[in-house]
Design a protein around this motif. Structure first.
Motif, PDB file in Angstrom:
ATOM      1  N   HIS A   1       0.844  -1.204   0.000  1.00  0.00           N
ATOM      2  CA  HIS A   1       0.000   0.000   0.000  1.00  0.00           C
ATOM      3  C   HIS A   1       0.880   1.255   0.000  1.00  0.00           C
TER       4      HIS A   1
ATOM      5  N   VAL B   1       0.418   5.363   0.956  1.00  0.00           N
ATOM      6  CA  VAL B   1      -0.423   6.409   1.546  1.00  0.00           C
ATOM      7  C   VAL B   1       0.302   7.716   1.228  1.00  0.00           C
TER       8      VAL B   1
ATOM      9  N   HIS C   1      -3.570   5.253  -1.607  1.00  0.00           N
ATOM     10  CA  HIS C   1      -4.548   5.964  -0.785  1.00  0.00           C
ATOM     11  C   HIS C   1      -4.038   7.392  -0.610  1.00  0.00           C
ATOM     12  N   THR C   2      -4.710   8.351  -1.231  1.00  0.00           N
ATOM     13  CA  THR C   2      -4.251   9.734  -1.033  1.00  0.00           C
ATOM     14  C   THR C   2      -4.873  10.264   0.258  1.00  0.00           C
ATOM     15  N   PHE C   3      -4.131  11.076   0.951  1.00  0.00           N
ATOM     16  CA  PHE C   3      -4.703  11.687   2.171  1.00  0.00           C
ATOM     17  C   PHE C   3      -4.764  13.205   1.989  1.00  0.00           C
TER      18      PHE C   3
ATOM     19  N   VAL D   1      -3.598  10.223   7.956  1.00  0.00           N
ATOM     20  CA  VAL D   1      -2.619   9.141   7.758  1.00  0.00           C
ATOM     21  C   VAL D   1      -2.809   8.104   8.853  1.00  0.00           C
TER      22      VAL D   1
ATOM     23  N   ARG E   1      -5.878   5.989   8.308  1.00  0.00           N
ATOM     24  CA  ARG E   1      -5.683   5.055   7.188  1.00  0.00           C
ATOM     25  C   ARG E   1      -4.770   3.905   7.603  1.00  0.00           C
ATOM     26  N   LEU E   2      -3.665   4.216   8.275  1.00  0.00           N
ATOM     27  CA  LEU E   2      -2.719   3.158   8.666  1.00  0.00           C
ATOM     28  C   LEU E   2      -3.378   2.178   9.637  1.00  0.00           C
TER      29      LEU E   2
ATOM     30  N   ILE F   1       3.835  -0.912   3.722  1.00  0.00           N
ATOM     31  CA  ILE F   1       3.116   0.367   3.546  1.00  0.00           C
ATOM     32  C   ILE F   1       4.152   1.480   3.439  1.00  0.00           C
TER      33      ILE F   1
ATOM     34  N   VAL G   1       4.541   5.558   3.210  1.00  0.00           N
ATOM     35  CA  VAL G   1       3.873   6.856   3.373  1.00  0.00           C
ATOM     36  C   VAL G   1       4.764   7.907   2.709  1.00  0.00           C
TER      37      VAL G   1
END
Ligand SMILES: Cc1ncc(COP(=O)(O)O)c(C=O)c1O
Length: 436
Positions: A158, A160, A181-183, A191, A194-195, A207, A209
């Motif tokens: 993933h 982020v 996954h845009t934040f 963030v 999502r995490l 993952i 970021v």
């Protein structure tokens, strides 16, 4: 079929964005005709401030030529050379000496024999400056961002990523996995949410970021210490792009990482030499020694491309020496004085200045009509400044991206302010658009 646009004549040049004019043709080459016509119309009406040519060394005063051969001279806030190292005597002398020693070409990929003693020296100096065990140099910053993301992340992992992260990071993300996954911009809370969800669903996936230390269109800054702590808590890896502040901001030139006490403390740092270090090129810095081999064996923009040239590597090393010296500290102080002065004066004249102090001073202009006209009048008035429109920023949040240099004088900033005010008055008064 040709794309239709309701605007006609000069109105067309003031409206629309580049993606509106690409036709849906099965002919891959013919589909760009309408697009070309729109850009030519913009040029004819002098509202195409893009793809200009600089006609001499980059300095605080420059001459530039548009596609139709018209030349404009003026005070220059459109170049990224934040500490003016591109014309620094020591940098030029080192470049010349390197040409005498190595010639001008690296003549191979870094995965083969393209590294030179100049690029190897640069990698260890940068690792030391950044506080990491290793640093890998790329021929462009774009390739460093794209390639690092693409190499680290598998399709089942993933990513982020801040919604405004640079195109190289976004494109790398979308080419690495469908799990992007845009934040919301700068939102560490988003963030963390999502995490937490990702880790509840999957304990095995990697993952990544992704964020920037200074965002290139907004000049704003995340809380990096908090973000790193969140990443560590959920077993995610943080990548920070420091292209715009490394070398230019902070007492020691460590950028906002330094200002936040985070030098050497985020998982991965990548950046570009093209803003402060007077050259093409980029890098990724890491405490994981195995990443170098991984990139050399798996990362297209490092492996299947020619390595940075010895001249470029020496330019960056020499720039780094200056950045680390007392002269560098003085240049940064001058740059910051100019940044703060420009921001203050723009605000006093009711321009909407965005973000935190950095070498980028974004000024919100709004609609493309207003942005195109004010930029035209500013250029004609003697100010070279970049206007950013979609897709660089969202529609109708066009802006000037003023780029400051250490060598700008207060007189030059005042001259820019006068030109900007006159240009704004002209748009508000006339709003005319006559073809040349
Ligand atoms: C934030 C950011 N990252 C990466 C890059 C790419 O750097 P380079 O110009 O070295 O390819 C840029 C330059 O546009 C940038 O602004």
């Amino acid at each position: 079929m040709t794309a239709t646009n309701p605007l006609s004549g000069s109105e067309r040049a003031l409206g629309g964005v580049t993606t509106d004019f690409v036709a849906d043709s099965p002919d891959l080459l013919a589909r760009w005709d309408e697009h070309q016509a729109w850009w030519d119309e913009r040029l004819q009406h002098r509202v195409d401030p893009f793809a200009r040519t600089t006609l001499g060394p980059i300095s605080t005063e420059c001459e530039t030529r548009t596609r139709d051969g018209a030349t404009y001279a003026g005070v220059n806030f459109a170049s990224q050379d934040y500490l003016n190292l591109a014309s620094h005597d020591a940098v030029r002398a080192a470049a010349k000496a390197t040409i005498d020693r190595f010639g001008v070409h690296s003549a191979g990929s870094a995965a083969l024999m393209g590294n030179t003693s100049a690029s190897v020296l640069l990698e260890s100096a940068l690792a030391n400056f950044l506080g990491y065990r290793d640093c890998i140099v790329f021929p462009t910053g774009w390739g460093a961002g794209y390639g690092t993301v693409k190499t680290l992340v598998r399709p089942t992992d993933h990513i982020v990523i801040d919604v405004l992260a640079h195109a190289c990071l976004q494109e790398g993300a979308h080419n690495a996995t469908r799990n992007v996954h845009t934040f919301p911009h700068l939102s560490n809370a988003a963030v963390e949410r999502r995490l937490r969800r990702l880790r509840q669903a999957d304990t095995e996936a990697g993952i990544l970021v992704v964020t920037e230390s200074v965002f290139s269109m907004d000049s704003d800054v995340p809380d990096l210490a908090e973000l790193q702590a969140i990443c560590t808590k959920y077993g995610a890896t943080l990548l920070v792009d420091v292209a715009h502040d490394l070398g230019a901001i902070g007492a020691a030139g460590g950028g906002y990482l330094e200002r936040q006490g985070m030098v050497g403390s985020v998982d991965l740092v990548m950046g570009s030499f093209s803003k402060t270090f007077a050259s093409n090129g980029g890098f990724v810095a890491t405490n994981q020694p195995a990443l170098r081999r991984a990139l050399l064996c798996r990362c297209g923009p490092l492996m299947f491309t020619n390595a940075i040239s010895p001249v470029q590597a020496t330019i960056v090393s020499t720039a780094l020496d200056i950045i680390r010296s007392s002269e560098g500290a003085e240049l940064r102080e001058r740059l910051m004085r100019n940044i703060l002065y420009m921001r203050k004066r723009l605000e006093e004249e009711s321009f909407e200045v965005m973000g935190a102090p950095s070498a980028i001073v974004p000024v919100l202009l709004g609609t493309s009509r207003f942005a195109r006209l004010i930029t035209r009048f500013a250029l004609e008035g003697g100010a070279l400044v970049n206007s950013v429109e979609y897709p660089g920023v969202s529609r109708n949040s066009c802006r000037w991206r003023i780029q400051m240099m250490a060598n700008h004088t207060i007189d030059q900033i005042e001259r820019f302010i006068d030109i900007a005010k006159n240009a704004r008055e002209r748009v508000e008064r006339d709003d005319v658009l006559e073809p040349t």
